[in-house]
Scaffold this motif. Structure first.
Motif: not given
Length: 302
Positions: A233-239, A253-260, A271-274
């Motif tokens: 998940r942290e690597e996703q943020i860096l991306v 909005s991008v990382m969780y595009a498939d989530v309600d 994400v803030l915690a990360h």
């Protein structure tokens, strides 16, 4: 993302006291929900003078079930993993009934602020243990020994309890077989959480008993999957930062595009915690306090 081998099959009945091992019994409270799964699992340790871990909510049917399970026995210790409404409210009434004391780590480092989204079952505001425990402190009964481990992350005052006679751990909400654990700032800390996950993994327990849901039967492998999930998940943020996104909500909005989208506020807190952990470890910089409104970027290479 790493696939965590979740276990969601759970054999129980509300009000029934199940013998889980020679020294462990469990009664499940009827308080199911999105944060409690099927409800709060209350553990009874020992066969003569006993300890109770996370007594759960104050509900008449639950109190009656515990009274039946404890009939003829003396409760000497009431342990609490942390101060959420699904864990601690019955602690003092139960202890008073048996002439026992309530044990826990103490108040949270940071009082709950409410925030924009409810991420947990709620804080048991004002709860205080009778005895504030220390990390690695050992408590004993007639045929059991429990070692308290301070495991901040989910909350700053979270404690796990190891039953030394069976090399097993009552892990509260630190690790759960059915779901990941919520880490929500300001009281929740991802840096603390990752360190304490590694500590529990390396202790080599044979089994974990979370307060909600079934046991974790392969602790080392399961916890490593937990850790890998968080690191990915942290690597996703860096991306996202490399792609030029600077705001947490834009990343979500991008990382969780498939989530309600109704779950996006909760995702933003995760994400803030990360992000706070990435700032603390100097892998990300921000333009002030690390919060949901901050602008984030990668450090300029030296």
């Amino acid at each position: 993302m790493t696939s965590i081998p979740f276990v969601r099959d759970f054999d129980f009945e509300y009000g029934r006291c199940d013998q889980l091992s020679p020294l462990i019994r469990r009664v499940v409270a009827q308080n199911p929900g999105p944060f409690t799964y099927t409800g709060t699992g209350v553990y009874i340790i020992g066969t003569d003078d006993v300890a109770v871990i996370d007594p759960g909510p104050v509900q008449d049917d639950h109190i009656a079930a515990l009274d039946k399970a404890l009939e003829g026995q003396r409760v000497t210790h009431v342990f609490v993993t942390h101060h959420h409404l699904d864990h601690s409210p019955l602690a003092h009434p139960l202890a008073k009934k048996h002439g026992a004391k309530v044990y826990g780590f103490g108040p949270q480092n940071i009082a709950p602020t409410g925030g924009e989204v409810r991420l947990e079952a709620g804080d048991d505001v004002g709860f205080q243990p009778d005895v504030q425990i220390n990390d690695e402190q050992v408590f004993s009964g007639s045929n059991w020994s429990i070692r308290a481990l301070h495991t901040p992350g989910h909350t700053s005052n979270h404690v796990c309890y190891a039953l030394e006679e069976e090399n097993t751990l009552f892990c509260g909400d630190h690790v759960m077989a059915w779901s990941t654990s919520v880490i929500s700032p300001p009281d929740g800390s991802m840096g603390d959480y990752l360190r304490e996950l590694a500590r529990i993994r390396d202790n080599g327990y044979d089994r974990l008993w979370p307060t909600h849901g079934p046991a974790v039967e392969t602790p080392s492998e399961f916890i490593q999957a937990y850790i890998d999930h968080r690191l990915q998940r942290e690597e996703q943020i860096l991306v996202r930062l490399r792609a030029g996104q600077e705001n947490i909500r834009d990343m979500v909005s991008v990382m969780y595009a498939d989530v309600d989208k109704r779950l996006h506020p909760a995702a933003a807190h995760s994400v803030l915690a990360h992000m706070i952990h990435l700032v603390e470890t100097n892998r990300v910089i921000c333009d002030g306090a690390a919060d949901l409104q901050a602008r984030y970027s990668l450090p300029v290479p030296a």
